[in-house]
Design a protein around this motif. Structure first.
Motif, short mmCIF file in Angstrom:
data_model
loop_
_atom_site.label_atom_id
_atom_site.label_comp_id
_atom_site.label_asym_id
_atom_site.label_seq_id
_atom_site.Cartn_x
_atom_site.Cartn_y
_atom_site.Cartn_z
N VAL A 119 5.20 -1.70 6.57
CA VAL A 119 4.75 -0.45 7.19
C VAL A 119 3.51 -0.69 8.05
N GLY A 120 2.63 -1.56 7.59
CA GLY A 120 1.43 -1.84 8.36
C GLY A 120 1.65 -2.76 9.54
N GLU A 121 2.72 -3.54 9.52
CA GLU A 121 2.98 -4.48 10.61
C GLU A 121 3.98 -3.93 11.63
N HIS A 122 5.09 -3.41 11.15
CA HIS A 122 6.14 -2.94 12.06
C HIS A 122 6.80 -1.70 11.46
N PRO A 123 6.18 -0.52 11.61
CA PRO A 123 6.72 0.67 10.95
C PRO A 123 8.11 1.06 11.43
N LYS A 124 8.44 0.79 12.68
CA LYS A 124 9.78 1.13 13.18
C LYS A 124 10.84 0.32 12.46
N ALA A 125 10.60 -0.96 12.30
CA ALA A 125 11.56 -1.79 11.58
C ALA A 125 11.65 -1.37 10.12
N ALA A 126 10.52 -1.00 9.51
CA ALA A 126 10.55 -0.53 8.14
C ALA A 126 11.36 0.76 8.01
N ARG A 142 -3.46 -2.29 4.97
CA ARG A 142 -2.18 -2.98 4.89
C ARG A 142 -1.01 -2.04 5.16
N SER A 143 -1.23 -0.73 4.97
CA SER A 143 -0.18 0.25 5.27
C SER A 143 -0.38 0.89 6.64
N GLY A 144 -1.44 0.50 7.36
CA GLY A 144 -1.62 0.99 8.72
C GLY A 144 -2.65 2.07 8.89
N ILE A 145 -3.44 2.38 7.86
CA ILE A 145 -4.47 3.42 7.94
C ILE A 145 -5.84 2.76 7.89
N LEU A 162 0.82 -7.05 -4.12
CA LEU A 162 0.84 -6.97 -2.67
C LEU A 162 1.64 -8.09 -2.04
N PHE A 163 1.66 -9.26 -2.67
CA PHE A 163 2.32 -10.42 -2.07
C PHE A 163 3.47 -10.97 -2.90
N ARG A 164 3.76 -10.38 -4.07
CA ARG A 164 4.83 -10.91 -4.91
C ARG A 164 5.74 -9.81 -5.44
N SER A 165 5.79 -8.66 -4.79
CA SER A 165 6.64 -7.58 -5.27
C SER A 165 7.31 -6.87 -4.09
N ARG A 166 8.35 -6.12 -4.40
CA ARG A 166 9.04 -5.36 -3.36
C ARG A 166 8.14 -4.27 -2.81
N TRP A 167 7.34 -3.66 -3.69
CA TRP A 167 6.40 -2.63 -3.21
C TRP A 167 5.43 -3.20 -2.19
N GLY A 168 4.89 -4.38 -2.47
CA GLY A 168 3.95 -5.01 -1.55
C GLY A 168 4.60 -5.36 -0.23
N LEU A 169 5.86 -5.82 -0.28
CA LEU A 169 6.57 -6.14 0.95
C LEU A 169 6.77 -4.89 1.81
N ARG A 170 7.07 -3.78 1.17
CA ARG A 170 7.25 -2.53 1.91
C ARG A 170 5.93 -2.06 2.51
N VAL A 171 4.86 -2.16 1.76
CA VAL A 171 3.55 -1.75 2.27
C VAL A 171 3.17 -2.59 3.48
#
Length: 429
Positions: free
Chosen positions: A299-306, A154-157, A287-296
């Protein structure tokens, strides 16, 4: 002076584009229903019965064994499966999704039909509670490994090193538990081994941009070689000191553990199993209901935008990879202190790769990974139980069962799934 009126421009509406009809689920349901009808229903002789066992001698509430007529029971189960096949066919024609309950009910009916066929006319009984309890136990390392994969990918690794992290956790749990004569300290030490493998994975993948799949495979070979060498030298020569058996005791939950069937399966387990319940729930929420999960996930979907909104992409990836490694290491503890076994060479036996398959089947979702891991654990324990009680199915096919389920689940039942877009792509500023 005349007023002129202008007609409003006519809005052109384009016809809705309909998705093509997917025959995947109707085809799968139809084939399995045909197998149930021909093999499980028509072949057994009439008058035979199958006996099921729900209670054990140690249960507070004893339920006597009960027998069901094999052919009649399978006719009823076949009718249920046929009705569900027609139901999903109707949904496919209407281009609607299949509800979650449909495959659960269908799968349960198919498994029950298979068990009725296996036990038809035999003196042995089918121990349902033991079957479910063993399935949950075999699923524990798969669940922890799949959660590790969710955290990392989910974070791209891409984490192929789950196998090594499970094995490292099993090794360190056995050694520390033996040295301290405490299974709990062994369980606490297990995540350290998995986290160390995660440190190496993140170091090469994030710092030096090495292909993550290659790094994962190399780390698996490294851990297998290192643990095998230490087992052949240190652990074998001083087994009583470094590789003595330690077992986590069961902690039955009052009242809940006394519920027939469900109680012994879910609420009469050791601490590691209860931690698995907590890990799935917490990770699903965070992962789906917190700010930390949104950031993770960003990062896994669009790291440049993050990165443009201030999220530290590489730092997030490193932290998640180490955290995921710790989770997998905790799952590895089940092979040793969780099961009361001493450490053995390559005792993870490819469970890390099956955990990856569970993660994919679960669509990178903690609850989906849990369901997939339970499916694989059930298929493996089903082969073990049927080999013990005797079965018309050859033992070689029973040994193949969990791996066949893995292949068909990932190749056919998943359908089209999309991994996080930025996985295995290094982020370079």
């Amino acid at each position: 002076m005349t007023a002129t009126t202008t007609a409003a421009p006519r809005e052109e509406t384009s016809p809705a584009v309909l998705l093509p009809v997917s025959w995947r689920w109707p085809a799968i349901y139809g084939v399995l229903t045909a197998v149930t009808l021909v093999v499980f229903t028509l072949l057994p002789e009439r008058g035979q019965e199958t006996t099921f066992q729900l209670s054990r001698a140690t249960d507070l509430i004893a339920i006597p064994n009960f027998a069901v007529p094999s052919v009649l029971t399978n006719w009823v189960l076949t009718a249920i499966m046929l009705a569900l096949t027609l139901f999903v066919t109707r949904l496919a024609l209407a281009r609607k999704k299949v509800p979650v309950w449909a495959p659960i009910v269908f799968g349960t009916a198919f498994v029950l039909s298979f068990l009725v066929w296996v036990g038809a006319g035999r003196a042995t009984v089918i121990p349902l509670t033991t079957l479910l309890q063993g399935a949950l136990a075999l699923s524990v390392p798969l669940v922890f490994g799949a959660l590790c994969g969710v955290l990392c990918e989910r974070s791209g690794i891409v984490n192929i090193a789950i196998e090594g992290q499970l094995l490292g956790g099993a090794f360190l749990a056995a050694v520390i538990g033996s040295l301290t004569s405490s299974a709990y300290l062994g369980m606490i030490a297990a995540p350290i081994a998995g986290a160390l493998v995660g440190v190496l994975l993140s170091f090469f993948a994030v710092r030096y941009w090495v292909d993550q799949i290659i790094v994962g495979v190399v780390l698996n070979v490294l851990v297998i070689g290192l643990t095998s060498f230490l087992f052949s030298t240190v652990l074998t020569e001083n087994a009583e000191q470094f590789n003595a058996r330690q077992r986590l005791p069961n902690l039955p939950i009052p009242l809940l553990s006394e519920i027939p069937v469900i109680g012994p399966v879910l609420f009469n387990q050791n601490l590691l199993v209860y931690l698995m319940y907590v890990a799935v729930i917490v990770l699903q929420i965070f992962l789906f209901r917190s700010r930390w999960g949104l950031r993770v996930r960003s990062v896994g979907e669009h790291p440049k935008a993050a990165d443009t909104v201030g999220i530290k992409v590489n730092r997030t990836r490193v932290r998640n990879t180490i955290l995921g490694g710790a989770v997998a290491g905790l799952g590895g503890a089940f092979f040793t202190v969780g099961s009361g076994l001493a450490f053995g060479k390559e005792m993870s036996a490819g469970q890390g790769y099956i955990a990856l398959a569970a993660m994919i089947l679960g669509k990178w979702n903690p609850t989906g990974a849990l369901a997939a891991a339970l499916l694989f654990g059930f298929s493996k324990n089903l082969g073990n139980v049927l080999s013990t009680i005797g079965s018309p199915v050859p033992s070689e096919f029973l040994l193949m069962l969990p791996y066949v389920v893995t292949i068909f689940a990932v190749a056919g039942f998943v359908g089209r799934v999309r991994a996080p877009a930025a996985e295995n792509i290094p982020y370079i500023k």
